[in-house]
Write an enzyme that holds these catalytic residues in place. Sequence first.
Site, PDB file in Angstrom:
ATOM      1  N   GLY A 122      90.015  -1.936  -4.965  1.00  0.00           N
ATOM      2  CA  GLY A 122      89.384  -2.407  -6.189  1.00  0.00           C
ATOM      3  C   GLY A 122      89.751  -1.498  -7.346  1.00  0.00           C
ATOM      4  N   GLY A 124      88.556   1.270  -8.601  1.00  0.00           N
ATOM      5  CA  GLY A 124      88.652   2.704  -8.344  1.00  0.00           C
ATOM      6  C   GLY A 124      89.863   3.052  -7.494  1.00  0.00           C
ATOM      7  N   THR A 145      88.482  -7.267  -4.321  1.00  0.00           N
ATOM      8  CA  THR A 145      87.045  -7.056  -4.498  1.00  0.00           C
ATOM      9  C   THR A 145      86.320  -8.397  -4.454  1.00  0.00           C
ATOM     10  OG1 THR A 145      85.267  -6.473  -6.037  1.00  0.00           O
ATOM     11  CG2 THR A 145      87.368  -6.963  -7.035  1.00  0.00           C
ATOM     12  N   ILE A 146      85.180  -8.403  -3.803  1.00  0.00           N
ATOM     13  CA  ILE A 146      84.372  -9.631  -3.821  1.00  0.00           C
ATOM     14  C   ILE A 146      83.835  -9.863  -5.224  1.00  0.00           C
ATOM     15  CG2 ILE A 146      83.698  -9.456  -1.391  1.00  0.00           C
ATOM     16  CD1 ILE A 146      80.858  -8.639  -2.457  1.00  0.00           C
ATOM     17  N   ASP A 147      83.736  -8.793  -6.027  1.00  0.00           N
ATOM     18  CA  ASP A 147      83.120  -8.911  -7.354  1.00  0.00           C
ATOM     19  C   ASP A 147      83.983  -9.670  -8.358  1.00  0.00           C
ATOM     20  OD1 ASP A 147      81.044  -7.440  -6.356  1.00  0.00           O
ATOM     21  OD2 ASP A 147      81.627  -5.559  -7.296  1.00  0.00           O
ATOM     22  N   MET A 189      75.475  -9.266  -5.099  1.00  0.00           N
ATOM     23  CA  MET A 189      76.285  -8.147  -5.578  1.00  0.00           C
ATOM     24  C   MET A 189      76.913  -8.466  -6.939  1.00  0.00           C
ATOM     25  SD  MET A 189      77.994  -6.462  -2.226  1.00  0.00           S
ATOM     26  CE  MET A 189      77.022  -5.375  -1.179  1.00  0.00           C
ATOM     27  N   GLY A 190      77.388  -7.451  -7.581  1.00  0.00           N
ATOM     28  CA  GLY A 190      77.969  -7.582  -8.917  1.00  0.00           C
ATOM     29  C   GLY A 190      77.405  -6.479  -9.778  1.00  0.00           C
ATOM     30  N   HIS A 289      75.150  -6.766   2.070  1.00  0.00           N
ATOM     31  CA  HIS A 289      76.492  -6.706   2.655  1.00  0.00           C
ATOM     32  C   HIS A 289      76.877  -7.937   3.450  1.00  0.00           C
ATOM     33  CE1 HIS A 289      75.746  -2.616   1.378  1.00  0.00           C
ATOM     34  NE2 HIS A 289      77.061  -2.489   1.328  1.00  0.00           N
TER      35      HIS A 289
HETATM   36  O1  F6P Z   1      82.546  -3.490  -5.026  1.00  0.00           O
HETATM   37  C1  F6P Z   1      81.855  -4.408  -4.272  1.00  0.00           C
HETATM   38  C2  F6P Z   1      80.448  -4.041  -4.053  1.00  0.00           C
HETATM   39  O2  F6P Z   1      80.118  -5.025  -3.180  1.00  0.00           O
HETATM   40  C3  F6P Z   1      79.481  -3.967  -5.230  1.00  0.00           C
HETATM   41  O3  F6P Z   1      79.102  -5.168  -5.810  1.00  0.00           O
HETATM   42  C4  F6P Z   1      78.323  -3.193  -4.626  1.00  0.00           C
HETATM   43  O4  F6P Z   1      77.534  -2.564  -5.585  1.00  0.00           O
HETATM   44  C5  F6P Z   1      79.044  -2.215  -3.786  1.00  0.00           C
HETATM   45  O5  F6P Z   1      80.262  -2.822  -3.385  1.00  0.00           O
HETATM   46  C6  F6P Z   1      78.278  -1.712  -2.604  1.00  0.00           C
HETATM   47  O6  F6P Z   1      79.096  -0.888  -1.858  1.00  0.00           O
HETATM   48  P1  F6P Z   1      78.631   0.038  -0.647  1.00  0.00           P
HETATM   49  O7  F6P Z   1      77.170  -0.197  -0.390  1.00  0.00           O
HETATM   50  O8  F6P Z   1      79.479  -0.359   0.498  1.00  0.00           O
HETATM   51  O9  F6P Z   1      78.906   1.411  -1.091  1.00  0.00           O
END
Ligand code: F6P
Length: 365
Positions: A122, A124, A145-147, A189-190, A289
């Site tokens: 993604g 980062g 990324t799912i976002d 998420m988002g 998740h």
């Molecule tokens: O980048 C995707 C994402 O699903 C975000 O929307 C969410 O905040 C984050 O990952 C959560 O990631 P993790 O809990 O795996 O650190």
Amino acid sequence: MASASSSSPYRIGILTSGGDCPGLNAVIRGAVCAAVQRGWEVLGFSDGYEGLLSPVRYRPLTVENTDGITQLGGTILGTTNKGRFVAKVGLGQKAQIPAEIIGEAKETLEGLGIQALVCLGGDGSLTTSEQLFEAGIPTIGVPKTIDNDISATAMTFGFDSAVECVTEALDRLHTTARSHKRVMILEVMGRHAGWIALYGGLSGGADMILIPEIPFSYDKIAKEIRERVGDGYDTTMIVVAEGAMPKDGSVSVRGEAKGEVRLGGIGQQLAVEIERRTGRETRSMVLGHLQRGGAPTTVDRILGTRFGVGAVKLIEEKKFGYMVSYQNDEIGAVPISEAVGQIKKVPPAGQMVDAARAIGIVFGD
Ligand code: F6P
């Protein structure tokens, strides 16, 4: 540790970094098949960029040992979303990867005779691949990324699967909400962009969608719910992105890990405010998740495969420092630096929001 001979005509590496996402394995399979067709060898590094550091972890990937992975969720290579290669913290704050870490990764790749490194990640993780490229490592980026919030690509794989998950959750929540005449809130998420909430909410029949790009008002939401009750609708379905916030407030934070805030809790906060203002029984749930898990949809399998093949073509063209992108049903390429410059947000006055408003969906603004 597997060994590989350095007499190979061309040898590439591939890794998956950041949060996992349905479709990663489709990319791996696409890249492996396209590379093998060209007579190249592929090494898959474990656990993201971390696999490049001691103890170095990789394995040869072949057409045979990647058979049947396209339909699998997650990543067969494993991933890391916090590690020693962090190049971006939060929204847009760049961090410099320590020189000794980059140096060690470079030595690993040179030692193995890797001529190109395909990095699936993604915002980062792509920033990491950009820094590695600037340090002389020939990287190719694949946006994941799912976002769906990466700039310079109309879509990322994983997004469609996440939206499908939201849709199914809403379908299920509708029946229980109706039976109990409740307000039902689904937090999805988002972090910075509301694409999942917007697409999932539209397809799953939400009455309200709350996204980071359109700050909302609790009073407006309460007024809308009261009006709906007056019109004979005794249930209201609300989808809220984890990064949504009230006009005069801030995002709901669950905690912090290595400088990165973990969002969460806006759904519950909303439930409390709605009950207080309207007296309507309200429930909230966090989908979490589940949105990242499970098998990829058809769309994500195809997009992932095309991205994998596209990445190999970029290597062939020696377009290092580039990322595959998807625009107008074509796989193209853009400099990684262009893609990681800024997050792709939902345009509040764009066609999708407009279509949602046209069918009566309320954004709480
Ligand atoms: O980048 C995707 C994402 O699903 C975000 O929307 C969410 O905040 C984050 O990952 C959560 O990631 P993790 O809990 O795996 O650190």
